[in-house]
Design a protein around this motif. Structure first.
Motif, PDB file in Angstrom:
ATOM      1  N   ALA A 157      95.416 -38.533 -92.463  1.00  0.00           N
ATOM      2  CA  ALA A 157      94.455 -37.430 -92.346  1.00  0.00           C
ATOM      3  C   ALA A 157      93.094 -37.862 -92.843  1.00  0.00           C
ATOM      4  CB  ALA A 157      94.946 -36.215 -93.121  1.00  0.00           C
ATOM      5  N   ALA A 158      93.069 -38.498 -94.016  1.00  0.00           N
ATOM      6  CA  ALA A 158      91.800 -38.955 -94.576  1.00  0.00           C
ATOM      7  C   ALA A 158      91.167 -40.020 -93.682  1.00  0.00           C
ATOM      8  CB  ALA A 158      92.028 -39.503 -95.986  1.00  0.00           C
ATOM      9  N   CYS A 159      91.976 -40.976 -93.231  1.00  0.00           N
ATOM     10  CA  CYS A 159      91.429 -42.084 -92.439  1.00  0.00           C
ATOM     11  C   CYS A 159      90.898 -41.613 -91.091  1.00  0.00           C
ATOM     12  CB  CYS A 159      92.500 -43.149 -92.234  1.00  0.00           C
ATOM     13  SG  CYS A 159      92.985 -43.998 -93.755  1.00  0.00           S
ATOM     14  N   ILE A 160      91.684 -40.795 -90.391  1.00  0.00           N
ATOM     15  CA  ILE A 160      91.270 -40.347 -89.065  1.00  0.00           C
ATOM     16  C   ILE A 160      90.070 -39.421 -89.149  1.00  0.00           C
ATOM     17  CG2 ILE A 160      91.952 -38.924 -87.088  1.00  0.00           C
ATOM     18  CD1 ILE A 160      94.768 -40.071 -87.358  1.00  0.00           C
ATOM     19  N   LEU A 216      99.938 -46.867 -86.987  1.00  0.00           N
ATOM     20  CA  LEU A 216      99.598 -45.784 -87.895  1.00  0.00           C
ATOM     21  C   LEU A 216      98.191 -45.976 -88.453  1.00  0.00           C
ATOM     22  CD1 LEU A 216     102.954 -45.486 -89.897  1.00  0.00           C
ATOM     23  CD2 LEU A 216     102.209 -44.148 -87.921  1.00  0.00           C
ATOM     24  N   ALA A 217      97.483 -44.857 -88.566  1.00  0.00           N
ATOM     25  CA  ALA A 217      96.118 -44.929 -89.087  1.00  0.00           C
ATOM     26  C   ALA A 217      96.170 -45.043 -90.609  1.00  0.00           C
ATOM     27  CB  ALA A 217      95.342 -43.688 -88.665  1.00  0.00           C
ATOM     28  N   ASP A 218      95.824 -46.219 -91.131  1.00  0.00           N
ATOM     29  CA  ASP A 218      95.874 -46.422 -92.581  1.00  0.00           C
ATOM     30  C   ASP A 218      94.553 -46.952 -93.127  1.00  0.00           C
ATOM     31  OD1 ASP A 218      95.952 -48.951 -91.534  1.00  0.00           O
ATOM     32  OD2 ASP A 218      97.818 -49.566 -92.507  1.00  0.00           O
ATOM     33  N   ALA A 219      93.491 -46.859 -92.319  1.00  0.00           N
ATOM     34  CA  ALA A 219      92.164 -47.295 -92.766  1.00  0.00           C
ATOM     35  C   ALA A 219      91.117 -46.447 -92.058  1.00  0.00           C
ATOM     36  CB  ALA A 219      91.953 -48.774 -92.472  1.00  0.00           C
ATOM     37  N   ALA A 221      88.515 -47.363 -90.836  1.00  0.00           N
ATOM     38  CA  ALA A 221      88.037 -48.083 -89.647  1.00  0.00           C
ATOM     39  C   ALA A 221      88.734 -47.584 -88.390  1.00  0.00           C
ATOM     40  CB  ALA A 221      88.255 -49.577 -89.817  1.00  0.00           C
ATOM     41  N   GLU A 222      90.014 -47.200 -88.498  1.00  0.00           N
ATOM     42  CA  GLU A 222      90.726 -46.675 -87.337  1.00  0.00           C
ATOM     43  C   GLU A 222      90.138 -45.323 -86.933  1.00  0.00           C
ATOM     44  OE1 GLU A 222      93.572 -45.935 -84.250  1.00  0.00           O
ATOM     45  OE2 GLU A 222      92.534 -47.666 -85.109  1.00  0.00           O
ATOM     46  N   GLY A 223      89.761 -44.502 -87.914  1.00  0.00           N
ATOM     47  CA  GLY A 223      89.095 -43.243 -87.594  1.00  0.00           C
ATOM     48  C   GLY A 223      87.764 -43.472 -86.900  1.00  0.00           C
ATOM     49  N   GLU A 224      87.025 -44.487 -87.361  1.00  0.00           N
ATOM     50  CA  GLU A 224      85.753 -44.815 -86.719  1.00  0.00           C
ATOM     51  C   GLU A 224      85.975 -45.277 -85.282  1.00  0.00           C
ATOM     52  OE1 GLU A 224      84.262 -47.725 -89.435  1.00  0.00           O
ATOM     53  OE2 GLU A 224      83.195 -46.231 -90.651  1.00  0.00           O
ATOM     54  N   ARG A 225      87.032 -46.064 -85.071  1.00  0.00           N
ATOM     55  CA  ARG A 225      87.351 -46.508 -83.705  1.00  0.00           C
ATOM     56  C   ARG A 225      87.656 -45.304 -82.808  1.00  0.00           C
ATOM     57  NH1 ARG A 225      91.254 -47.423 -80.126  1.00  0.00           N
ATOM     58  NH2 ARG A 225      92.852 -46.474 -81.431  1.00  0.00           N
ATOM     59  N   LEU A 226      88.416 -44.353 -83.338  1.00  0.00           N
ATOM     60  CA  LEU A 226      88.741 -43.154 -82.560  1.00  0.00           C
ATOM     61  C   LEU A 226      87.477 -42.343 -82.276  1.00  0.00           C
ATOM     62  CD1 LEU A 226      92.030 -42.068 -84.374  1.00  0.00           C
ATOM     63  CD2 LEU A 226      91.821 -43.121 -82.109  1.00  0.00           C
ATOM     64  N   GLY A 227      86.574 -42.302 -83.244  1.00  0.00           N
ATOM     65  CA  GLY A 227      85.305 -41.612 -83.024  1.00  0.00           C
ATOM     66  C   GLY A 227      84.518 -42.241 -81.891  1.00  0.00           C
ATOM     67  N   GLU A 228      84.537 -43.568 -81.833  1.00  0.00           N
ATOM     68  CA  GLU A 228      83.859 -44.266 -80.733  1.00  0.00           C
ATOM     69  C   GLU A 228      84.533 -43.964 -79.404  1.00  0.00           C
ATOM     70  OE1 GLU A 228      81.115 -45.815 -80.880  1.00  0.00           O
ATOM     71  OE2 GLU A 228      80.822 -46.256 -83.018  1.00  0.00           O
TER      72      GLU A 228
END
Length: 320
Positions: A157-160, A216-219, A221-228
Motif C-alpha cells: 500500500a505504501a509503495c504503490i 509484489l510491490a515492495d519498493a 520505485a514500483e509505485g513510480e513505475r505504475l504512475g508512469e
C-alpha cells in the motif's frame, strides 16, 4: 437573512445526527442576545458555504453531505476519514475486496497543522472492520503520524500509493483492488476493455494497460513505475494482478471501481458465449463518454452517498 442575525458565519455548525425529516425539523440557534430558528434546508445551504471551500480540491466535491463536521483542518480530516471508511465498507459489501489485502487511500489535511497525510487502513484489518477512527495517517515516507503508531500500512500500500503520487500528485484518491471480473480481464493476452456496453463507454480512452507484471510491490520505485504507466489515464489495468483507479474524489474513485467491474463482467459474459461481439463505434463511444463526464461527479456522488446512507443503517460503527 432576516431572522435577527446578519452574520451566520460567526456561529459554529451543529451536528444534526441522523435526521431524515426535512419538512418539520428546525434548529434553534442561540446567540448572545437573541434566539432564531433555521430550517434544515437553510442549514444545509449554510453547511455547504462553511465546508465546501475547505473540502473542494482535496478529496470530495461540494455537494451536500450526509454528515456534518466542524470547520477547519480537523473537520476536513474527519470528513475524509468518514468517506474513506465508507468506501472500504461499501466495496466489501459489493464483494470487490480480497482478504485483508488491496488498499484504498486518500490525501487529506492533517488533523493538526498545515500538512497533508495519506489515509490508509492498518495492515491485517478486514475491510468490514475499517472505521473512521482506525485509519492511519502517514507522511510521504510512510511514517505513521495519525492513529495507532504501533500499526503500519501494508508495505505494498505504501509503495504503490506513495510512488504513484510522486508521478501523479493530482491523484488525491487511489484505489487498488483485485476485483474479480476486471482482474480476470487483465489476465487475458488481449485485456482491452472493449466498447460492448454503455457502461464501457464511460472509460473510452481513459484506461492504461500495464502488461509487464513485476511481482509484489515492495519498493516505492514500483509505485513510480505504475504512475508512469497510468500517465494521464484514470484506470490502470495491471496485467496478471488487478486494477488501480485514480480520481480527485473518494466518491468518483468508488464509482469507477464499481462501474469498471460491471463493464468487465458484461464483456466476459458476452465473450463466454463464443458468439461475435457487437462493438459500439468510436464516434458513439466518444460521444457517450463525453456525456458521462459532463456530470460524472454528480453521478458518483449520488451513488457513493447512497452507500453511505445504507451503511449508516446496517453498519453504523464505520462512523466511529
Amino acid at each position: 437573512m432576516e431572522r435577527g442575525c446578519k452574520n451566520f458565519s460567526q456561529y459554529n455548525p451543529l451536528r444534526l445526527g441522523n435526521c431524515n425529516d426535512l419538512t418539520s425539523f428546525s434548529l434553534k440557534v442561540i446567540s448572545e442576545t437573541f434566539l432564531f430558528t433555521v430550517t434544515v434546508e437553510e442549514l444545509l445551504m449554510y453547511r455547504l458555504i462553511f465546508f465546501s471551500r475547505k473540502l473542494i480540491k482535496t478529496f470530495t466535491s461540494d455537494c451536500p453531505k450526509p454528515y456534518v463536521v466542524p470547520q477547519g483542518t480537523w473537520g476536513a480530516n474527519r470528513a475524509a476519514r468518514l468517506e474513506l471508511a465508507c468506501a472500504y465498507r461499501g466495496l466489501e459489501v459489493l464483494g470487490l475486496h480480497e482478504g485483508v489485502c488491496n488498499h484504498l487511500t486518500a490525501m487529506a489535511p492533517a488533523a493538526k497543522g498545515n500538512e497533508e497525510v495519506m489515509l490508509v487502513f492498518p495492515y491485517g484489518l478486514h475491510w468490514s472492520e475499517v472505521s473512521a477512527s482506525n485509519l492511519l495517517g502517514v507522511d510521504k515516507s510512510g511514517s505513521v503520524l495519525e492513529g495507532d503508531v504501533s500499526q503500519t500500512p501494508e508495505l505494498a500500500a505504501a509503495c504503490i500509493h506513495l510512488g504513484i503520487r510522486r508521478v501523479r500528485p493530482d491523484a488525491k484518491v487511489i484505489m487498488h483492488t483485485h476485483q474479480p471480473y476486471a482482474t480476470a480481464l487483465g489476465c487475458l493476452k488481449d485485456s482491452e476493455l472493449k466498447m460492448v456496453h454503455q457502461n464501457s463507454t464511460r472509460f473510452y480512452k481513459r484506461i492504461a494497460y500495464d502488461t509487464n507484471y513485476s511481482g509484489l510491490a515492495d519498493a516505492i520505485a514500483e509505485g513510480e513505475r505504475l504512475g508512469e504507466e497510468i500517465g494521464d489515464a484514470d484506470i490502470l489495468m495491471m496485467g496478471n494482478h488487478g486494477v488501480v483507479v485514480v480520481a480527485p474524489t473518494i466518491a468518483m474513485a468508488f464509482d469507477h471501481v464499481y462501474y469498471l467491474e460491471r463493464a468487465a463482467e458484461v464483456q466476459i459474459l458476452a465473450e463466454s458465449t463464443g458468439r461475435e461481439l457487437t462493438l459500439i463505434s468510436d464516434a458513439q463511444s466518444k460521444q457517450s463518454c463525453d456525456t458521462f463526464w459532463q456530470d460524472m461527479q454528480k453521478y458518483a456522488d449520488a451513488h457513493f452517498y447512497s452507500m453511505f446512507r445504507r451503511l449508516r443503517k446496517s453498519q453504523p460503527d464505520f462512523e466511529l
